[in-house]
Design a protein around this motif. Structure first.
Motif, PDB file in Angstrom:
ATOM      1  N   VAL A 245       0.848  -1.189   0.000  1.00 17.29           N
ATOM      2  CA  VAL A 245       0.000   0.000   0.000  1.00 17.29           C
ATOM      3  C   VAL A 245       0.885   1.242   0.000  1.00 17.29           C
ATOM      4  N   GLU A 246       0.264   2.378  -0.293  1.00 15.91           N
ATOM      5  CA  GLU A 246       0.989   3.646  -0.320  1.00 15.91           C
ATOM      6  C   GLU A 246       0.720   4.468   0.932  1.00 15.91           C
ATOM      7  N   SER A 247       1.769   5.131   1.386  1.00 15.09           N
ATOM      8  CA  SER A 247       1.675   6.083   2.498  1.00 15.09           C
ATOM      9  C   SER A 247       2.477   7.306   2.087  1.00 15.09           C
TER      10      SER A 247
ATOM     11  N   SER B 253      -3.139   4.532   4.052  1.00 15.88           N
ATOM     12  CA  SER B 253      -4.156   3.707   3.401  1.00 15.88           C
ATOM     13  C   SER B 253      -4.832   2.813   4.427  1.00 15.88           C
ATOM     14  N   THR B 254      -6.101   2.482   4.168  1.00 16.27           N
ATOM     15  CA  THR B 254      -6.860   1.600   5.050  1.00 16.27           C
ATOM     16  C   THR B 254      -7.258   0.292   4.365  1.00 16.27           C
TER      17      THR B 254
ATOM     18  N   CYS C 223      -9.084  -0.293  -3.841  1.00 15.10           N
ATOM     19  CA  CYS C 223     -10.381   0.275  -3.434  1.00 15.10           C
ATOM     20  C   CYS C 223     -11.469  -0.232  -4.370  1.00 15.10           C
TER      21      CYS C 223
ATOM     22  N   SER D 255      -6.767   4.625  -7.363  1.00 12.71           N
ATOM     23  CA  SER D 255      -6.807   3.505  -6.408  1.00 12.71           C
ATOM     24  C   SER D 255      -7.761   2.403  -6.842  1.00 12.71           C
TER      25      SER D 255
ATOM     26  N   ARG E   7     -10.224  -3.711  -5.147  1.00 14.55           N
ATOM     27  CA  ARG E   7      -9.774  -3.895  -3.768  1.00 14.55           C
ATOM     28  C   ARG E   7      -9.166  -5.272  -3.606  1.00 14.55           C
TER      29      ARG E   7
ATOM     30  N   GLY F 170      -5.703   7.709   2.154  1.00 12.34           N
ATOM     31  CA  GLY F 170      -4.961   7.022   1.110  1.00 12.34           C
ATOM     32  C   GLY F 170      -5.879   6.059   0.376  1.00 12.34           C
ATOM     33  N   SER F 171      -5.325   4.975  -0.121  1.00 15.89           N
ATOM     34  CA  SER F 171      -6.142   4.000  -0.846  1.00 15.89           C
ATOM     35  C   SER F 171      -7.154   3.345   0.093  1.00 15.89           C
TER      36      SER F 171
ATOM     37  N   CYS G  59      -3.458   9.132  -4.817  1.00 19.09           N
ATOM     38  CA  CYS G  59      -3.627   7.792  -4.273  1.00 19.09           C
ATOM     39  C   CYS G  59      -3.636   6.735  -5.372  1.00 19.09           C
ATOM     40  N   GLY G  60      -2.858   5.686  -5.172  1.00 22.71           N
ATOM     41  CA  GLY G  60      -2.906   4.524  -6.046  1.00 22.71           C
ATOM     42  C   GLY G  60      -1.935   4.510  -7.199  1.00 22.71           C
TER      43      GLY G  60
END
Length: 352
Positions: free
Chosen positions: A91-93, A107-108, A112, A121, A126, A160-161, A336-337
């Motif tokens: 994932v991206e931060s 990201s959570t 997505c 994203s 997902r 985030g994503s 994001c993504g």
């Protein structure tokens, strides 16, 4: 597989360590090593006996996240990290060095499922939800880098994503975890959660009694256009989203922010601004305008500065609190993504 201890609070550590017959205070010691001192192996825990360290190493591990890629903006103010977890999911931060302190965007979910037309994203869908510990790993990874510079994470956005309120239980557990003084000790008031408008869970969050700030992605002033940009609007239409946002503000006494991505020729006219102002009139709310960070795959463009200024003025003239998000990281594709997608596409090419 060894059980990962990272991401557990003191009470959870006590439960996990109980079969080893350890006194409860050992859980607090281990938590201090992981969260205050940044230990990633039991060998670093020098106030534990060698025998205990060996027993812990046999049964458990401490795994945060492994950086797969790092991008730095030319101005040095934005850093983007692609972080991989134990199963290889990445994932991206993002770290943004703001005038008011260091802000991070985490990201959570991996990818997505919301399908928003302007977002990178969603292009690969997902993959899975993130656990509370994995979200904490994003925070701690960046915080440890900052501490080497004598700095720390000051504020955080769950933007985030992924859709945080579609991973509700894990996100709520993470909020409690990152707030825990024995773990990270971040004030709830330093945290913003961004949602596309999952109405039932906005009401649930309002009832939790934790004063996190809420940001709702709106991006259009009427249902037909919003449904085109955000398919979730067909399930939770705008009137219900606005009502939930108002209820959140009324209950928490926290100003709700409505995010509005400006897309050239799509939602950026002065008429759109007038409709948006009418929609939000009388709410404890503000609007954050976001000139779109162009995503090549989506063929959506950034408006001219004149159109951005005109939209902002149209809202301000109608007494709507409005800001324009300062652009950061455009040279490193900070939307994001984008970094995750590049790696996913690269892996597919290698498999051909």
């Amino acid at each position: 597989m060894k059980q990962n201890l990272f991401g557990k609070n003191v009470a959870e550590l006590q439960d996990v360590l109980a079969p080893l017959g350890l006194p409860k205070f050992r859980a607090k010691q281990i938590a201090q090593w992981m969260y205050e001192k940044g230990a990633t192996s039991f060998d670093e825990m020098t106030n534990l006996s060698k025998d205990l360290r060996a027993r812990l190493s046999d049964a458990f591990e401490i795994f945060l996240a492994t950086p797969k890629d790092i991008l730095q903006s030319k101005d040095g103010k934005t850093s983007k990290y692609l972080l991989a977890f134990a199963d290889g999911t990445a994932v991206e931060s993002v770290l943004m060095r703001q005038p008011y302190g260091n802000s991070i965007c985490i990201s959570t979910q991996a990818g997505c499922a919301m399908g928003c037309a302007f977002c990178a994203s969603t292009l690969h869908g997902r993959a899975r939800d993130l656990t509370a510990g994995e979200m904490l790993a994003e925070v701690v990874f960046i915080d440890q880098l900052l501490r080497k510079e004598g700095q720390k994470v000051d504020t955080m956005v769950l933007m985030g994503s992924g859709e945080p309120l579609m991973n509700y239980d894990n996100v709520l557990a993470f909020l409690h975890l990152v707030h825990d003084e024995a773990v990270f000790g971040m004030s709830y008031r330093s945290i913003t959660l961004s949602t596309s408008g999952i109405v039932p869970n906005i009401y649930r969050l309002a009832d939790e009694g934790i004063p996190v700030s809420l940001s709702i992605s709106l991006h259009a002033p009427e249902d037909a256009l919003r449904s085109t940009l955000m398919p979730i609007n067909r399930k939770y239409p705008m009137a219900d989203v606005i009502a939930a946002g108002k209820a959140y503000g009324d209950k928490t006494k926290r100003r709700v922010t409505y995010e509005y991505i400006l897309i050239d020729g799509v939602n950026d006219s002065e008429q759109h601004a007038a409709e948006l102002a009418k929609l939000l009139h009388g709410q404890l709310a503000s609007v954050n305008l976001i000139p779109i960070n162009p995503v090549v795959e989506r063929h959506l463009l950034r408006p001219s500065q004149a159109r951005i200024d005109a939209f902002e003025k149209a809202l301000a003239d109608r007494h709507i609190a409005v800001t324009v998000r300062r652009e950061m990281g455009t040279d490193i594709n900070a939307a994001c993504g984008q970094l995750r997608n590049r790696h996913l596409d690269s892996n597919k090419d290698e498999e051909k």
